[in-house]
Design a protein around this motif. Structure first.
Motif: not given
Lengths: 68, 138
Positions: B106, B109-110
């Motif tokens: 990911h 994403l954070d």
């Protein structure tokens, strides 16, 4: 970005002073700097190379001491 | 950063391959790499730099074991310290694996949670050595 390169070179010199694997360490630091300073994400091959180096050091650490 | 580089050199240059060298190298490497990872806002590179920093510390630990503790009785502390290094390294690698898997799967994403956990593990690795090692062994 140049600061990382400086650090890697300094750290490599430090290790070379205390340990015998200067060429290997220098190659590792050069590789790391190239990846981190690169324009793209680390590739699968980059991660694999990092893991391979790590595995080699871990094998040294994990090998039983004589008499252990 | 230049001050940190100077610190690295000041605390380790001229030192033998001793436990104190390992502790200094590990502690300084994690400190510097902690700053480096913050310097790189891009998550995959941050984790890559963090993992490389740990590998630096791992290299120091591996060579400490090889040079100072080739036998379990080479030094009185070998029997205790080497297993601690092994356990700490395994825990750190597990945390780094989680962070690496997250950012590679990911990348947009954070990653804060995974990266913080990995950074904490790397820091704990150094702290374990500092807490259990005896620098005067060098």
């Amino acid at each position: 970005m140049g600061n990382l390169q400086q650090f890697l070179e300094a750290a490599g010199a430090v290790l070379a002073d205390g340990f015998a694997t200067w060429e290997e360490a220098k190659a590792f630091f050069d590789f790391t700097a190239t990846v981190v300073n690169g324009a793209t994400d680390p590739t699968d091959a980059d991660w694999t190379k990092l893991h391979d180096y790590e595995a080699k050091q871990l094998a040294i650490l994990d090998a039983p001491m004589d008499g252990e | 950063m230049k001050l940190l580089i100077a610190f690295v050199l000041a605390v380790t240059l001229g030192a033998c391959s001793s436990l104190s060298t390992v502790i200094s190298t590990v502690g300084t490497a994690t400190t510097v790499y902690g700053q480096v990872t913050k310097y790189y806002a891009h998550a995959p590179k941050s984790v890559f730099a963090m993992r490389a920093g740990f590998d630096l510390a791992l290299t120091a630990a591996a060579h400490f074991k090889q040079d100072v503790c080739p036998r379990v009785d080479s030094q009185p502390f070998c029997k205790t310290v080497v297993p601690l290094l092994r356990t700490g390294a395994a825990k750190t690698i597990a945390a780094l694996d989680v962070a690496e898997s997250f950012v590679r799967t990911h990348p947009t994403l954070d990653p804060t949670s995974a990266i913080n956990a990995a950074e904490a593990a790397v820091t704990a690795f150094a702290k374990t050595e500092t807490d259990n090692g005896v620098p005067s062994h060098g």
